[in-house]
Design a protein around this motif. Structure first.
Motif, mmCIF file in Angstrom:
data_model
loop_
_atom_site.group_PDB
_atom_site.id
_atom_site.type_symbol
_atom_site.label_atom_id
_atom_site.label_comp_id
_atom_site.label_asym_id
_atom_site.label_seq_id
_atom_site.Cartn_x
_atom_site.Cartn_y
_atom_site.Cartn_z
ATOM 1 N N LYS A 116 49.921 -38.746 -0.226
ATOM 2 C CA LYS A 116 50.110 -39.773 0.811
ATOM 3 C C LYS A 116 48.915 -40.714 0.928
ATOM 4 O O LYS A 116 48.291 -40.833 1.991
ATOM 5 N N GLY A 117 48.590 -41.387 -0.143
ATOM 6 C CA GLY A 117 47.518 -42.380 -0.096
ATOM 7 C C GLY A 117 46.125 -41.798 -0.103
ATOM 8 O O GLY A 117 45.143 -42.517 0.068
ATOM 9 N N ALA A 118 46.025 -40.509 -0.267
ATOM 10 C CA ALA A 118 44.709 -39.860 -0.347
ATOM 11 C C ALA A 118 44.635 -39.085 -1.654
ATOM 12 O O ALA A 118 45.661 -38.736 -2.242
ATOM 13 N N ILE A 119 43.414 -38.828 -2.098
ATOM 14 C CA ILE A 119 43.251 -38.024 -3.307
ATOM 15 C C ILE A 119 42.505 -36.743 -2.952
ATOM 16 O O ILE A 119 41.545 -36.758 -2.177
ATOM 17 N N VAL A 120 42.998 -35.635 -3.502
ATOM 18 C CA VAL A 120 42.444 -34.316 -3.195
ATOM 19 C C VAL A 120 41.764 -33.795 -4.449
ATOM 20 O O VAL A 120 42.381 -33.711 -5.513
ATOM 21 N N GLY A 150 39.037 -29.086 -2.934
ATOM 22 C CA GLY A 150 39.965 -29.631 -1.951
ATOM 23 C C GLY A 150 39.405 -30.745 -1.093
ATOM 24 O O GLY A 150 40.040 -31.125 -0.102
ATOM 25 N N ALA A 151 38.245 -31.288 -1.432
ATOM 26 C CA ALA A 151 37.744 -32.446 -0.677
ATOM 27 C C ALA A 151 38.787 -33.557 -0.780
ATOM 28 O O ALA A 151 39.389 -33.777 -1.835
ATOM 29 N N LYS A 152 38.996 -34.251 0.343
ATOM 30 C CA LYS A 152 40.083 -35.233 0.385
ATOM 31 C C LYS A 152 39.544 -36.591 0.816
ATOM 32 O O LYS A 152 38.750 -36.673 1.760
ATOM 33 N N LEU A 184 38.154 -37.244 4.217
ATOM 34 C CA LEU A 184 39.081 -36.732 5.234
ATOM 35 C C LEU A 184 38.976 -35.225 5.391
ATOM 36 O O LEU A 184 39.490 -34.665 6.357
ATOM 37 N N ARG A 185 38.359 -34.579 4.398
ATOM 38 C CA ARG A 185 38.251 -33.124 4.510
ATOM 39 C C ARG A 185 37.003 -32.644 3.758
ATOM 40 O O ARG A 185 36.682 -33.135 2.674
ATOM 41 N N ALA A 235 48.091 -25.983 0.537
ATOM 42 C CA ALA A 235 49.384 -25.932 1.216
ATOM 43 C C ALA A 235 50.074 -27.289 1.210
ATOM 44 O O ALA A 235 51.300 -27.367 1.277
ATOM 45 N N GLU A 236 49.293 -28.376 1.119
ATOM 46 C CA GLU A 236 49.914 -29.698 1.176
ATOM 47 C C GLU A 236 50.323 -30.218 -0.208
ATOM 48 O O GLU A 236 50.868 -31.314 -0.313
ATOM 49 N N LEU A 237 50.068 -29.439 -1.234
ATOM 50 C CA LEU A 237 50.421 -29.895 -2.580
ATOM 51 C C LEU A 237 51.901 -29.643 -2.864
ATOM 52 O O LEU A 237 52.508 -28.753 -2.262
#
Lengths: 133, 430
Positions: free
Chosen positions: A58-62, A67-69, A78-79, B402-404
């Motif tokens: 959703k417009g973000a990259i993880v 898991g940094a977002k 964001l994270r 969990a969001e993947l």
């Protein structure tokens, strides 16, 4: 550096996906959303890991590793565990080409009126990218 | 802020619920209640050693106390390295080290010294993004860490002493191996060497403690021995209490290792930039010692059965009201240590080439030793994680994966640690 460099043809940049290009020993990450184009270093600010190996959500990259977002429209983290935001490069579209200035956007010169004569051939699309493992 | 001794009471309701098991255990046990109580520790908000002069004037006594600790730790390190110390002898030896440390902790209180300023990472960490600062603050809260702004040398030293005193008497009752025990003592020795040397350089040799920072009284090792002799090892409450203690005190010591390691890396960077190769290499050697100390701290922090981790410790890190995904990557001190490492690496590559072939041999050797310790640290972390959770995901992984999309492979903790090990092998290009 204040030089503007042509890095990709707009038609080669798919919407809502991430691609990477190699420019002057540096790998850049390009993201297109609507008419907006965003260019960042292709590296997580937490570990030296290519963000393009991660996941688009959703417009973000993880980042794939911890898991940094990051919000791809702002570069904001964001994270955790990334301690720093992504620093965007100034980008501009001229005559169907995407140009970038390899200084952080906040310090870059105003995009000049670019002409096709300064086009540098040979950019490479390193990888297309989507939500794949 | 009200800070009570012997409990992580700064944490608020969520944590209080989680530690209720150990609290009720404390009430049921017959030995003195101060054993294995969870201490609060005060760490610098900027993860740095003090630079300012202390406000109080040195009495001359403090330096002697620190030198006595260094000397005692040095003797003990040699004994551990050269002889076959048995667990019973270890308790006796540790008591000898405990005494000079306790003397430092018992130095008179200087009531004139100004109150320390407490700091919140959410406002005092400009190097962190807001989400990272918030995550680090939650991490601190869980482990009973309070951040202080601009700690003086006496305040800083007092806190190092308290963490060491909390750890030392428990060591003979662990199942740590000889190498890890030795490394813990070697690391303490190095810490106190730094405190003695740098404190002297900056006029901070006075170890007078600050009343607010003297958080708990540490009982001598003999009391721990008596408690263990009279305790049923099957007593579940006792086991949980000790596990919580090791988990938290071990993390406190880990944080100190990260703080000292970061400092050594920053000093190495400055020395190399000034062409002082000898000093740069020496500082890298010190950084290696602290890094290995952090590895040993991980083993100590996890010195309890995996079943206890899965049923008690791990659930305690899922705190009501706090974001999920608790992770060691949210340790502020560890993150800053990694940043110092990356900055040093960038500097070395810029000056000696990507492959570092132009590095002076002494510096290259020191860098290789540090690099090796870093790789081994990752390997130890992997083994500890494998023992505790097998191929399960970490709490943080569970949250963010969990969001993947459903088809994406869920990596587990060991997958990530292996990838990191591979990255570290390539890190310095040597």
């Amino acid at each position: 550096m204040s030089e503007w460099i042509c890095i990709a043809a707009i038609e080669d940049i798919p919407a809502n996906q991430v691609i990477t290009v190699q420019v002057q020993d540096q790998e850049l990450l390009i993201y297109c959303s609507g008419d907006a184009y965003y260019v960042y270093p292709n590296q997580c600010t937490h570990e030296e890991v290519p963000l393009s190996n991660g996941y688009l959500v959703k417009g973000a990259i993880v980042c794939r590793l911890h898991g940094a977002k990051f919000d791809l429209a702002t570069g904001h983290c964001l994270r955790a565990p990334a301690a720093k935001n992504l620093q965007a490069y100034a980008a501009a579209v001229r005559e169907g080409q995407l140009w970038v200035n390899l200084v952080p956007a906040a310090h870059a010169e105003k995009p000049p009126t670019l002409t096709i004569t300064s086009y540098r051939a040979g950019h490479t699309l390193a990888s297309a990218f989507g939500n794949k493992p | 802020m009200v800070v009570q001794n012997d409990r992580t009471s700064v944490s608020g309701g969520a944590l209080d619920e989680r530690t209720s098991v150990s609290r009720s255990a404390s009430e049921r046990l017959s030995e003195p209640p101060q054993l294995y109580c969870l201490p609060v520790t005060y760490l610098p908000a900027d993860s740095a050693l003090p630079v300012a002069l202390p406000m109080s004037v040195a009495s001359g006594r403090g330096q002697g106390d620190l030198d006595a600790v260094v000397e005692s730790a040095s003797r003990m390190k040699r004994t551990l390295q050269e002889t076959l110390v048995t667990p019973a002898q270890l308790a006796h030896l540790l008591e000898r080290l405990w005494q000079p440390m306790a003397a430092v902790a018992a130095a008179p209180i200087d009531a004139d010294e100004s109150q320390p300023t407490f700091a919140s990472l959410t406002t005092a960490a400009p190097d962190f993004s807001p989400v990272m600062a918030a995550a680090c603050a939650i991490y601190d809260q869980y482990f009973g860490v309070v951040r202080g702004a601009a700690l003086t040398w006496p305040q800083f030293t007092t806190q190092v002493v308290h963490t060491c005193l909390a750890l030392l008497p428990d060591l003979p009752h662990t199942l740590l191996d000889r190498a890890q025990l030795n490394q813990l003592i070697a690391t303490m020795m190095e810490m106190f060497s730094v405190l003695a040397e740098r404190g002297q350089e900056t006029g901070g040799q006075d170890t007078t403690r600050h009343p607010l920072l003297a958080t708990h009284h540490s009982p001598p090792a003999t009391l721990y021995q008596q408690a263990w002799q009279s305790t049923d090892p099957a007593d579940r409450a006792w086991c949980e209490r000790v596990a919580f203690y090791r988990w938290k005190v071990g993390h406190h010591f880990f944080n100190w290792c990260a703080i000292f390691c970061r400092d050594a890396l920053v000093q190495a960077h400055a020395a190399i930039a000034a062409d002082d190769i000898d000093r740069g290499a020496a500082q890298l050697g010190q950084a290696e010692c602290f890094l290995r100390g952090s590895t040993a701290a991980m083993w100590y922090a996890g010195d309890f059965p995996a079943r206890l981790y899965q049923t008690v410790i791990r659930p305690s890190m899922i705190m009501p009201g706090a974001p999920a995904g608790f992770s060691g990557d949210q340790n502020a001190d560890y993150n800053r240590m990694k940043t110092a490492k990356q900055e040093l690496k960038g500097f070395l590559r810029a000056h000696y080439g990507q492959d570092l072939v132009a590095l002076p041999s002494m510096l290259r050797h020191a860098l290789l030793q540090f690099h090796e310790a870093d790789i081994q640290d990752n390997e130890h972390h992997l083994l500890i994680a494998a023992q505790k959770v097998g191929t399960d995901q970490s709490l943080a992984q569970k949250e963010w994966q969990a969001e993947l999309p459903a088809h994406v492979y869920r990596q587990h903790a060991l997958d990530i640690l292996r990838q990191m090990a591979e990255m570290k092998r390539r890190e310095f290009g040597v």
